[in-house]
Structure formats: C-alpha cells, structure tokens
Design an enzyme around this catalytic site. Structure first.
Site, PDB file in Angstrom:
ATOM      1  CG  HIS A   1      -1.951  -1.077   1.220  1.00 39.37           C
ATOM      2  ND1 HIS A   1      -2.805  -1.305   0.157  1.00 39.37           N
ATOM      3  CD2 HIS A   1      -2.246  -2.019   2.158  1.00 39.37           C
ATOM      4  CE1 HIS A   1      -3.585  -2.340   0.442  1.00 39.37           C
ATOM      5  NE2 HIS A   1      -3.261  -2.795   1.648  1.00 39.37           N
TER       6      HIS A   1
ATOM      7  CG  ASP B   1      -2.820  -8.490   0.708  1.00 42.06           C
ATOM      8  OD1 ASP B   1      -2.008  -8.762   1.600  1.00 42.06           O
ATOM      9  OD2 ASP B   1      -3.869  -7.849   0.905  1.00 42.06           O
TER      10      ASP B   1
ATOM     11  CG  HIS C   1      -6.568  -5.388   1.774  1.00 43.91           C
ATOM     12  ND1 HIS C   1      -6.030  -6.231   2.732  1.00 43.91           N
ATOM     13  CD2 HIS C   1      -7.725  -4.923   2.299  1.00 43.91           C
ATOM     14  CE1 HIS C   1      -6.817  -6.271   3.786  1.00 43.91           C
ATOM     15  NE2 HIS C   1      -7.851  -5.483   3.557  1.00 43.91           N
TER      16      HIS C   1
ATOM     17  CG  ASP D   1      -4.679 -10.347   3.381  1.00 46.76           C
ATOM     18  OD1 ASP D   1      -4.370 -10.859   2.281  1.00 46.76           O
ATOM     19  OD2 ASP D   1      -4.423  -9.159   3.665  1.00 46.76           O
TER      20      ASP D   1
END
Length: 337
Positions: free
Chosen positions: A158, A193, A195, A282
C-alpha cells in the site's frame, strides 16, 4: 528455499487501528513474524539475515523527501507539546499538489494516506530491514535460486513513492521488482493479497518496464476503495501494463482460479523473466478481514500453478493476520512449490 528475515523487523509495534470509527489494537502485530517464520521453516525454508544493501535500492523506488520523513518524523513529532506516542495524521491536503508544510503534523498528513500506518520510534528501522529482506530475496533469484522468500514485516504494497498507508511504509514488492529490473530481468508483480496493491500500482502506473497484476476483493466495498478497479490499465507509456482482477466478496477457490489463469496469461504475454509474488495470505476464509474465502488447499493450488510457469519466484510477504490458520496457510503455499 532461501528465506530472509531481520530481527529488527519485530521492533515496529503499532498500537492503534481505526476501523469503522472504532479505535482497536493494530492487527499488524509483531507476533505475525513468529507464526510465519515457524511455518516457513516447517515447509523447508532456511532463514538468514539479509545483508545491508544500503539506501540506493530503496531510493530507486521512493523519493528522498519521503525517506527523510520516515527517518525523522517520530523524533520531530515527539518534540511537539502533548504529542501522542505514535505519529497519526489528522489532516490531509485537498490535493497533493498543494504546498508542503514544515510542521510535523502537516507532513504526517501529506505522507500518510490513512490512520492505519502509525509511526512509532522503531518504524523506520523495521521498514528498512523489511526492505532489505526483499532485496536479498531478489538478489538470490538473480544469482540462480529458483525461488526465494522474504518474510517482509511491516508489509509494503500500500506504500506509494512518497506515501505510507494500510500498515505499509516501504513498498517491498516494488523494491524487489526494481532490483530485478536493474539486474537485467523483465519483472512482473503478481499481488494475491486480499487488498489491492494500490501503492505498487501507483509506483509503476506510467511505466512499461514492470507489469503489475493484482487479484483482490472488489474495492467497491473494500479497502482501499479508490483504487483497484478493472478499468485502471496504466497511463502514458504504462497503458496496458497494469491489470486489476477484482473479485466479489467471499469468492472461494473455484471463482479464484479463472482470475489466476487470466493473470498468468498476461504475465506470459509480457515476456516476464522473473515474477515477484506479493504474498498476502489474508484471502483465506478465516482471515479477520473477511474479504475472500480461499481454503488452505487453495493456497497450495495457487503455488503449484505459479510453479508451472517455470519462472523464478521472489515471494514477498504482504498481509495475512493472526488466526489459527495463518501459519498453516503459509506452509500450504510453500509446500506447493
């Protein structure tokens, strides 16, 4: 398998996480390292501390202004009267082309995208060490290793060129890809991931020399919300060198497989010679964020599919939070290689 981890990576211990207006303990806890390390060793990884490659590989991705901020902000923040123990922004510029303030409070708002990346006294050293682990894994692959694993914590995908966000400070996957590029590879990044890797996308968005591909929960109703949509294809010279494959919430193994096939087809068409895998765990059905619903055997199948490409793999740890399944999922993935 070569694996890299520095003891300094445990020193970053964020205390706060604002989730839906509720202040909670951060799920990006140091205990993640012990769980992941034990699981990787059980799968046959042999860990060494990464050598210090210096700032140059980091500065090849991140601006010097941002590096200065990360190095110095906690001490400058702590000198403010009544400052909290962690640097957490409370104001952001309307647009990042607005002025650059001298105040630590203003700079925090400029360089931290959200409240999920609090900076403590050891954050810089831990993030620096995490990046060194990614660099070492890239160098191992450049030297002929078929695969290498970097237990990067704090994670990185991120983080933009000059902005932290979502638990991330230095973009380890981007740093690894840039390192491979400098060594003569044509690298791609596959982010699995849950996200979207918005920082990774942002770093390479207008470049054609690194392909970025992300499979993730649809950001229409999931972090990071503003990035990761299918229409985002790159810009300028990078048009067509970014592929987003958002999936509906709670997609399981069966729905994930076609997206992975599409990702690997694009990676093949790019002429990729080395693949950086932003290895988020995740996406599992038991992960606290509940974005996707992959099973533990599903991670093994992903790894086997990646191995089938014949590409050398630089595995860079991203998300995956404390649950009874975290270590099992990493072992399942690594065993699939």
């Amino acid at each position: 398998m070569h694996a890299y981890l520095s003891t300094a990576q445990s020193d970053h211990a964020p205390q706060t996480f604002l989730h839906q207006g509720v202040l909670k303990p951060s799920p990006e806890a140091p205990e993640r390292i012990g769980i992941l390390k034990d699981a990787a060793q059980a799968a046959g990884c042999s860990f060494t501390a990464p050598p210090d490659a210096g700032l140059a590989p980091i500065a090849a991705v991140h601006s010097s202004e941002y590096i200065t901020f990360l190095r110095t902000i906690h001490a400058r923040w702590s000198a403010l009267d009544g400052a909290a123990p962690e640097v957490v922004p409370n104001i952001h510029p309307r647009a990042r082309a607005d002025s650059y303030p001298s105040s630590p409070v203003g700079q925090a708002g400029y360089h931290q995208a959200d409240t999920a990346c609090p900076i403590g006294p050891h954050t810089w050293n831990a993030a620096y060490a995490s990046a060194q682990s990614a660099i070492a894994a890239a160098d191992a692959v450049t030297s002929g290793a078929p695969h290498a694993y970097a237990l990067c914590r704090p994670p990185g995908h991120h983080a933009y060129t000059d902005q932290a966000g979502g638990f991330c400070f230095l973009n380890n996957s981007a740093i690894a890809a840039q390192r491979l590029l400098a060594a003569g590879h044509r690298p791609a990044i596959l982010d699995i991931d849950v996200h979207h890797g918005n920082g990774t996308q942002g770093i390479f968005y207008d470049r054609a020399d690194v392909l970025t591909v992300s499979i993730h929960a649809d950001p229409a109703d999931f972090y990071p919300f503003f990035w990761g949509h299918a229409q985002e294809r790159g810009a300028g010279p990078g048009l067509g060198a970014n592929l987003n494959l958002p999936l509906p919430r709670l997609t399981g193994d069966e729905g994930y497989a076609p997206a992975l096939d599409a990702a690997l087809a694009r990676i093949s068409d790019f002429g990729t010679t080395a693949l950086v895998v932003a290895l988020g765990l995740d996406a599992h059905e038991a992960d606290p964020f509940k974005g996707l619903a992959l099973t533990t055997p599903g991670f093994t199948r992903i790894a086997r599919t990646l191995t089938g490409t014949g590409l050398p793999l630089v595995l860079v740890q991203e998300g995956g939070y404390v649950s009874d399944h975290l270590g099992t999922n990493l072992s399942a993935f690594l065993s699939g290689l």
